[in-house]
Design a protein around this motif. Structure first.
Motif, PDB file in Angstrom:
ATOM      1  N   GLU A   1       4.851  -2.661   7.851  1.00  0.00           N
ATOM      2  CA  GLU A   1       5.907  -2.707   7.695  1.00  0.00           C
ATOM      3  C   GLU A   1       6.165  -1.334   6.710  1.00  0.00           C
ATOM      4  O   GLU A   1       5.857  -1.229   5.720  1.00  0.00           O
ATOM      5  CB  GLU A   1       6.652  -4.027   6.936  1.00  0.00           C
ATOM      6  N   ARG A   2       7.123  -0.709   7.219  1.00  0.00           N
ATOM      7  CA  ARG A   2       7.235   0.646   6.387  1.00  0.00           C
ATOM      8  C   ARG A   2       8.697   0.639   5.607  1.00  0.00           C
ATOM      9  O   ARG A   2       9.551  -0.298   5.858  1.00  0.00           O
ATOM     10  CB  ARG A   2       7.349   1.809   7.446  1.00  0.00           C
ATOM     11  N   SER A   3       8.553   1.295   4.704  1.00  0.00           N
ATOM     12  CA  SER A   3       9.732   1.359   3.898  1.00  0.00           C
ATOM     13  C   SER A   3      10.935   1.957   4.562  1.00  0.00           C
ATOM     14  O   SER A   3      10.814   2.879   5.275  1.00  0.00           O
ATOM     15  CB  SER A   3       9.620   1.846   2.600  1.00  0.00           C
ATOM     16  N   VAL A   4      12.182   1.570   4.132  1.00  0.00           N
ATOM     17  CA  VAL A   4      13.464   2.155   4.604  1.00  0.00           C
ATOM     18  C   VAL A   4      14.231   2.804   3.464  1.00  0.00           C
ATOM     19  O   VAL A   4      14.458   1.771   2.449  1.00  0.00           O
ATOM     20  CB  VAL A   4      14.338   1.004   5.433  1.00  0.00           C
ATOM     21  N   ASP A   5      14.263   3.747   3.554  1.00  0.00           N
ATOM     22  CA  ASP A   5      15.130   4.589   2.235  1.00  0.00           C
ATOM     23  C   ASP A   5      14.384   4.342   0.876  1.00  0.00           C
ATOM     24  O   ASP A   5      14.807   3.945  -0.135  1.00  0.00           O
ATOM     25  CB  ASP A   5      16.566   4.148   2.118  1.00  0.00           C
ATOM     26  N   GLY A   6      13.047   4.180   0.712  1.00  0.00           N
ATOM     27  CA  GLY A   6      12.452   4.132  -0.333  1.00  0.00           C
ATOM     28  C   GLY A   6      12.337   2.521  -0.709  1.00  0.00           C
ATOM     29  O   GLY A   6      11.664   2.165  -1.855  1.00  0.00           O
ATOM     30  N   ALA A   7      12.788   1.646   0.019  1.00  0.00           N
ATOM     31  CA  ALA A   7      12.771   0.213  -0.195  1.00  0.00           C
ATOM     32  C   ALA A   7      11.858  -0.670   0.761  1.00  0.00           C
ATOM     33  O   ALA A   7      12.006  -0.386   1.961  1.00  0.00           O
ATOM     34  CB  ALA A   7      14.001  -0.304  -0.482  1.00  0.00           C
ATOM     35  N   LEU A   8      10.960  -1.431   0.166  1.00  0.00           N
ATOM     36  CA  LEU A   8      10.190  -2.364   0.781  1.00  0.00           C
ATOM     37  C   LEU A   8      10.114  -3.725   0.426  1.00  0.00           C
ATOM     38  O   LEU A   8       9.838  -4.018  -0.787  1.00  0.00           O
ATOM     39  CB  LEU A   8       8.946  -1.932   1.110  1.00  0.00           C
ATOM     40  N   PRO A   9      10.412  -4.777   1.228  1.00  0.00           N
ATOM     41  CA  PRO A   9      10.341  -6.290   0.409  1.00  0.00           C
ATOM     42  C   PRO A   9       8.816  -6.738   0.496  1.00  0.00           C
ATOM     43  O   PRO A   9       8.155  -6.396   1.585  1.00  0.00           O
ATOM     44  CB  PRO A   9      11.045  -7.063   1.397  1.00  0.00           C
ATOM     45  N   PHE A  10       8.472  -7.072  -0.331  1.00  0.00           N
ATOM     46  CA  PHE A  10       7.079  -7.380  -0.671  1.00  0.00           C
ATOM     47  C   PHE A  10       7.144  -8.955  -1.271  1.00  0.00           C
ATOM     48  O   PHE A  10       7.474  -9.279  -2.288  1.00  0.00           O
ATOM     49  CB  PHE A  10       6.016  -6.474  -1.447  1.00  0.00           C
TER      50      PHE A  10
ATOM     51  N   VAL B   1       0.886  -1.233   0.075  1.00  0.00           N
ATOM     52  CA  VAL B   1       0.111  -0.067   0.009  1.00  0.00           C
ATOM     53  C   VAL B   1       0.799   1.126   0.009  1.00  0.00           C
ATOM     54  O   VAL B   1       1.784   1.227   0.858  1.00  0.00           O
ATOM     55  CB  VAL B   1      -0.952  -0.132   1.126  1.00  0.00           C
ATOM     56  N   ARG B   2       0.527   2.240  -0.876  1.00  0.00           N
ATOM     57  CA  ARG B   2       1.094   3.508  -0.817  1.00  0.00           C
ATOM     58  C   ARG B   2      -0.083   4.440  -0.426  1.00  0.00           C
ATOM     59  O   ARG B   2      -0.881   4.563  -1.030  1.00  0.00           O
ATOM     60  CB  ARG B   2       1.692   4.063  -2.085  1.00  0.00           C
ATOM     61  N   VAL B   3       0.447   5.093   1.033  1.00  0.00           N
ATOM     62  CA  VAL B   3      -0.454   6.196   1.500  1.00  0.00           C
ATOM     63  C   VAL B   3       0.180   7.484   1.475  1.00  0.00           C
ATOM     64  O   VAL B   3       1.444   7.629   1.108  1.00  0.00           O
ATOM     65  CB  VAL B   3      -1.069   5.662   2.816  1.00  0.00           C
ATOM     66  N   ASN B   4      -0.619   8.471   1.660  1.00  0.00           N
ATOM     67  CA  ASN B   4      -0.024   9.848   1.615  1.00  0.00           C
ATOM     68  C   ASN B   4       0.643  10.383   2.926  1.00  0.00           C
ATOM     69  O   ASN B   4       1.203  11.339   3.095  1.00  0.00           O
ATOM     70  CB  ASN B   4      -1.302  10.873   1.386  1.00  0.00           C
ATOM     71  N   SER B   5       0.351   9.815   4.105  1.00  0.00           N
ATOM     72  CA  SER B   5       0.711  10.169   5.372  1.00  0.00           C
ATOM     73  C   SER B   5       0.538   8.762   6.387  1.00  0.00           C
ATOM     74  O   SER B   5      -0.077   7.875   6.136  1.00  0.00           O
ATOM     75  CB  SER B   5      -0.122  11.253   5.969  1.00  0.00           C
ATOM     76  N   GLU B   6       1.529   9.065   7.466  1.00  0.00           N
ATOM     77  CA  GLU B   6       1.276   8.140   8.739  1.00  0.00           C
ATOM     78  C   GLU B   6       0.064   7.842   9.199  1.00  0.00           C
ATOM     79  O   GLU B   6      -0.559   6.840   9.441  1.00  0.00           O
ATOM     80  CB  GLU B   6       2.384   8.383   9.607  1.00  0.00           C
ATOM     81  N   GLU B   7      -0.919   8.986   9.440  1.00  0.00           N
ATOM     82  CA  GLU B   7      -2.084   9.032   9.601  1.00  0.00           C
ATOM     83  C   GLU B   7      -3.054   8.286   8.799  1.00  0.00           C
ATOM     84  O   GLU B   7      -4.001   7.390   9.416  1.00  0.00           O
ATOM     85  CB  GLU B   7      -2.633  10.540   9.658  1.00  0.00           C
ATOM     86  N   ASP B   8      -2.882   8.284   7.659  1.00  0.00           N
ATOM     87  CA  ASP B   8      -4.031   7.666   6.508  1.00  0.00           C
ATOM     88  C   ASP B   8      -3.329   6.143   6.750  1.00  0.00           C
ATOM     89  O   ASP B   8      -4.370   5.266   6.668  1.00  0.00           O
ATOM     90  CB  ASP B   8      -3.508   8.007   5.232  1.00  0.00           C
ATOM     91  N   LEU B   9      -2.159   5.950   7.075  1.00  0.00           N
ATOM     92  CA  LEU B   9      -1.790   4.330   7.117  1.00  0.00           C
ATOM     93  C   LEU B   9      -2.334   3.906   8.424  1.00  0.00           C
ATOM     94  O   LEU B   9      -2.983   2.832   8.339  1.00  0.00           O
ATOM     95  CB  LEU B   9      -0.238   4.156   7.490  1.00  0.00           C
ATOM     96  N   GLU B  10      -2.281   4.484   9.543  1.00  0.00           N
ATOM     97  CA  GLU B  10      -2.929   4.177  10.919  1.00  0.00           C
ATOM     98  C   GLU B  10      -4.406   4.079  10.545  1.00  0.00           C
ATOM     99  O   GLU B  10      -5.159   3.113  11.131  1.00  0.00           O
ATOM    100  CB  GLU B  10      -2.506   5.142  11.964  1.00  0.00           C
ATOM    101  N   LYS B  11      -5.084   4.945   9.880  1.00  0.00           N
ATOM    102  CA  LYS B  11      -6.502   4.957   9.726  1.00  0.00           C
ATOM    103  C   LYS B  11      -6.842   3.489   8.977  1.00  0.00           C
ATOM    104  O   LYS B  11      -7.895   2.923   9.275  1.00  0.00           O
ATOM    105  CB  LYS B  11      -7.106   6.227   8.959  1.00  0.00           C
ATOM    106  N   LEU B  12      -6.167   3.381   7.913  1.00  0.00           N
ATOM    107  CA  LEU B  12      -6.415   2.163   7.231  1.00  0.00           C
ATOM    108  C   LEU B  12      -6.009   0.886   8.307  1.00  0.00           C
ATOM    109  O   LEU B  12      -7.144   0.058   7.931  1.00  0.00           O
ATOM    110  CB  LEU B  12      -5.343   2.072   6.079  1.00  0.00           C
TER     111      LEU B  12
END
Length: 140
Positions: free
Chosen positions: A68-77, A42-53
């Protein structure tokens, strides 16, 4: 439901579809939302949007959801490392640090179709997971 049962995936997809329908009737779907069984990217616009989701999913389901949040723009999926770039995303093969490179013994009680799938995955290699031929050569 037995772990590894073909019906498990069917029931998980059915259940998650119902949960998604409930969630997205309460809040808007994020700009990018991809799901494979019970794993979502999921790509969201803010931490608040992620928590609401996350909290809305938990309100609509009997499951606990983690993020799990991205680190330096990278995320394992799944088995793919997704890297955000100015032009979009690039993908490379991702191996968990706990991956020992082992595969099931051929004489175990695993159904033949699963064994054939493992052999086919080894035969094809990482080409289906990577956007870069260089990555395939450097990460056999």
């Amino acid at each position: 439901m037995a772990m590894g049962s073909p019906l498990g995936v069917l029931f998980a997809n059915f259940y998650m579809s119902i949960v998604e329908e409930r969630v997205f009737s309460k809040i808007p779907c994020p700009p990018q939302y991809y799901r494979y069984t019970d794993d979502t990217f999921v790509r969201v616009n803010s931490e608040e949007d992620l928590e609401k989701l996350r909290t809305t999913f938990e309100e609509c389901a009997i499951l606990h959801f983690t993020c799990e949040r991205s680190v330096d723009g990278a995320l394992p999926f799944l088995d793919v490392q997704v890297q955000q770039t100015p032009m979009g995303y690039t993908t490379t093969v991702y191996k968990k640090p706990t991956n020992l490179g082992l595969c099931p013994n051929g004489s175990n009680e695993c159904p033949d179709r699963y064994k054939k799938s493992v052999v086919e995955a080894f035969r094809l290699g990482p080409e289906g997971l990577s956007a870069s031929r260089t990555d395939i050569v450097t990460n056999p």
